[in-house]
Enzyme design. Structure first.
Site, PDB file in Angstrom:
ATOM      1  N   LYS A 187       7.764  -4.092  15.361  1.00  0.00           N
ATOM      2  CA  LYS A 187       8.139  -2.802  14.748  1.00  0.00           C
ATOM      3  C   LYS A 187       9.160  -2.120  15.794  1.00  0.00           C
ATOM      4  O   LYS A 187      10.138  -1.337  15.270  1.00  0.00           O
ATOM      5  CB  LYS A 187       7.028  -2.099  14.349  1.00  0.00           C
TER       6      LYS A 187
ATOM      7  N   TYR B 211       2.437  -7.143  16.646  1.00  0.00           N
ATOM      8  CA  TYR B 211       2.754  -6.271  15.387  1.00  0.00           C
ATOM      9  C   TYR B 211       3.627  -5.091  16.090  1.00  0.00           C
ATOM     10  O   TYR B 211       4.843  -4.780  15.451  1.00  0.00           O
ATOM     11  CB  TYR B 211       1.733  -5.653  14.680  1.00  0.00           C
TER      12      TYR B 211
ATOM     13  N   PHE C  67       0.973  -1.344  -0.039  1.00  0.00           N
ATOM     14  CA  PHE C  67       0.163   0.037  -0.008  1.00  0.00           C
ATOM     15  C   PHE C  67       0.974   1.300  -0.026  1.00  0.00           C
ATOM     16  O   PHE C  67       0.835   2.254  -1.041  1.00  0.00           O
ATOM     17  CB  PHE C  67      -1.051  -0.043   1.189  1.00  0.00           C
TER      18      PHE C  67
ATOM     19  N   ASN D 263      -1.758   6.401  11.053  1.00  0.00           N
ATOM     20  CA  ASN D 263      -2.705   5.344  10.393  1.00  0.00           C
ATOM     21  C   ASN D 263      -2.825   6.199   8.980  1.00  0.00           C
ATOM     22  O   ASN D 263      -3.444   7.321   8.727  1.00  0.00           O
ATOM     23  CB  ASN D 263      -4.069   5.189  10.777  1.00  0.00           C
TER      24      ASN D 263
ATOM     25  N   THR E 240       5.945   3.005  12.443  1.00  0.00           N
ATOM     26  CA  THR E 240       4.519   3.075  12.926  1.00  0.00           C
ATOM     27  C   THR E 240       4.532   3.900  14.280  1.00  0.00           C
ATOM     28  O   THR E 240       5.268   3.656  15.102  1.00  0.00           O
ATOM     29  CB  THR E 240       3.731   1.937  12.947  1.00  0.00           C
ATOM     30  N   ASP E 241       3.381   4.583  14.606  1.00  0.00           N
ATOM     31  CA  ASP E 241       3.126   5.284  15.887  1.00  0.00           C
ATOM     32  C   ASP E 241       2.685   4.213  16.936  1.00  0.00           C
ATOM     33  O   ASP E 241       2.673   4.439  18.331  1.00  0.00           O
ATOM     34  CB  ASP E 241       2.017   6.455  15.794  1.00  0.00           C
ATOM     35  N   GLU E 242       2.328   3.011  16.337  1.00  0.00           N
ATOM     36  CA  GLU E 242       1.973   1.916  17.167  1.00  0.00           C
ATOM     37  C   GLU E 242       2.837   1.343  18.323  1.00  0.00           C
ATOM     38  O   GLU E 242       2.648   0.784  19.317  1.00  0.00           O
ATOM     39  CB  GLU E 242       1.353   0.976  16.326  1.00  0.00           C
TER      40      GLU E 242
ATOM     41  N   PRO F 100      -8.197  -8.304  21.509  1.00  0.00           N
ATOM     42  CA  PRO F 100      -7.419  -8.144  22.743  1.00  0.00           C
ATOM     43  C   PRO F 100      -6.098  -7.102  22.722  1.00  0.00           C
ATOM     44  O   PRO F 100      -5.761  -6.787  21.651  1.00  0.00           O
ATOM     45  CB  PRO F 100      -6.449  -9.440  22.889  1.00  0.00           C
TER      46      PRO F 100
ATOM     47  N   LEU G  79      -9.073  -0.851   8.120  1.00  0.00           N
ATOM     48  CA  LEU G  79     -10.554  -0.337   8.475  1.00  0.00           C
ATOM     49  C   LEU G  79     -11.061   0.179   7.176  1.00  0.00           C
ATOM     50  O   LEU G  79     -12.543  -0.128   7.008  1.00  0.00           O
ATOM     51  CB  LEU G  79     -10.451   0.546   9.638  1.00  0.00           C
TER      52      LEU G  79
ATOM     53  N   ASN H 180     -13.011   5.372  15.470  1.00  0.00           N
ATOM     54  CA  ASN H 180     -13.275   4.611  14.282  1.00  0.00           C
ATOM     55  C   ASN H 180     -14.779   4.510  14.133  1.00  0.00           C
ATOM     56  O   ASN H 180     -14.918   4.264  12.765  1.00  0.00           O
ATOM     57  CB  ASN H 180     -12.977   2.925  15.037  1.00  0.00           C
TER      58      ASN H 180
ATOM     59  N   LYS I 299       8.612  -9.397  -1.716  1.00  0.00           N
ATOM     60  CA  LYS I 299       8.313 -10.740  -1.865  1.00  0.00           C
ATOM     61  C   LYS I 299       6.843 -11.148  -2.377  1.00  0.00           C
ATOM     62  O   LYS I 299       6.727 -12.449  -2.616  1.00  0.00           O
ATOM     63  CB  LYS I 299       8.271 -11.076  -0.082  1.00  0.00           C
TER      64      LYS I 299
ATOM     65  N   ASP J 163     -14.425  -6.663  21.314  1.00  0.00           N
ATOM     66  CA  ASP J 163     -13.245  -5.711  21.186  1.00  0.00           C
ATOM     67  C   ASP J 163     -12.079  -7.003  21.096  1.00  0.00           C
ATOM     68  O   ASP J 163     -12.299  -8.033  21.377  1.00  0.00           O
ATOM     69  CB  ASP J 163     -12.906  -4.896  22.039  1.00  0.00           C
TER      70      ASP J 163
END
Length: 332
Positions: A162, A158, A10, A187, A132-134, A291, A198, A257, A32, A289
């Protein structure tokens, strides 16, 4: 030439397209082609001699070394990663392999290549790691946005993978002097998004007449960044960023969301209306939700604004409308 990993995904494909639209520096695109990689994203480059695609795995150290030695890129822009939180919960092993071991393999190949360059070429070379900000974890309602000095506190396999890759990149700068740059983005949304995230998922489900499942109460907050703005920021970081530094990239578009899905429904009601009296909002359902679901992300973009002069161009209202229209034009 620059080397781009994950350039059929993406953000990677959008970056490659934008990069070649902005100038004539060629791209060696290494991907890949897992489930989220799609050469169709790059169809307009089919006959463009500036774009070279190689099917390869970043975990293949010898292949990466050979590509660097053959094509002699002036920079590496590293997008390749497993990135879907739900998939990381169900099967974390591939996230560890690609995001941690793959980044290590690529760093080792880059270090060996960079070490053999002439002094001037060494100074010009860059390794840009897109993250990522995550990795920063989750914010409460009154917390200040993530800055480049926020301590990492990842909450999913994930984001943990990262975060680990970010630490490796930092270490290769401080230990070996490899001229690295790291970006942590919020995001992304826009064209070519794989339909497990999403926004593209909700558009696809809405058009198919399916339920639109919202995790929990839907009040999880994310900062939504149009992918074109992200690509512009990455080009600027690559050109003017200071080696060893991290730059946060966000749009200050904090939306729940649920608000995002309602907005999508309203745009679809306008652009592809259902029968009279019907609305896509009627397809929204709430489900259990997931986990460890982070409650809120927000990005402080002060550093990249002050030091590099970057600001997002696309407002959420315009960007999300462009995105919906793109899916209607290409997917229906």
């Amino acid at each position: 030439m620059i080397l781009v990993t994950g350039g059929a995904g993406f953000i990677g494909s959008n970056f490659v397209l934008d990069w070649l639209a902005q100038g004539n520096v060629a791209v060696l695109n290494v991907d890949k082609l897992t489930y989220a990689g799609n050469l169709g994203n790059l169809a307009t480059l089919k006959d463009d001699t500036r774009h070279t695609f190689v099917l390869a795995d970043i975990c293949d150290h010898e292949k990466m070394r050979a590509l660097l030695d053959t094509y002699k890129p002036t920079a590496i822009v590293h997008f390749a990663a497993e990135s879907h939180v739900d998939r990381s919960i169900q099967g974390p092993a591939e996230f560890i392999r690609t995001n941690i071991n793959g980044t290590f393999s690529l760093l080792e190949a880059a270090r060996a290549y960079w070490s053999g360059l002439e002094a001037g070429d060494q100074q010009q070379f860059r390794f840009l790691h897109v993250s990522t900000d995550e990795a920063y974890g989750s914010l409460e309602a009154g917390d200040a946005p993530f800055s480049e000095t926020t301590a990492y506190a990842p909450n999913s396999p994930y984001s943990a993978s990262k975060a680990a890759s970010d630490h490796l990149v930092r270490a290769y700068f401080h230990t070996y002097g490899l001229p690295t740059l790291t970006t942590n983005c919020s995001n992304n949304y826009g064209p070519n998004h794989f339909p497990e995230k999403l926004i593209p998922l909700m558009i696809a489900y809405a058009l198919a007449g399916k339920d639109l499942p919202i995790y929990g109460d839907g009040r999880q907050i994310r900062d939504w960044l149009y992918v074109g703005d992200h690509c512009a920021a990455l080009r600027l970081v690559l050109a003017d960023g200071v080696p060893g530094e991290t730059y946060n990239i966000g749009a200050q578009n904090q939306k729940t969301n649920l608000d995002v899905v309602v907005t999508l429904c309203d745009i679809l009601d306008e652009l592809k209306p259902l029968a009279p009296g019907k609305s896509y909002r009627q397809q929204i359902v709430h489900v259990a939700d997931r986990p460890g679901h982070d409650r809120r992300y927000a990005i402080d973009t002060g550093k990249i604004e002050r030091e590099l002069g970057w600001r997002p161009v696309e407002a959420f209202d315009t960007g999300i409308r462009k995105t919906v229209q793109w899916y209607l034009d290409t997917q229906t």
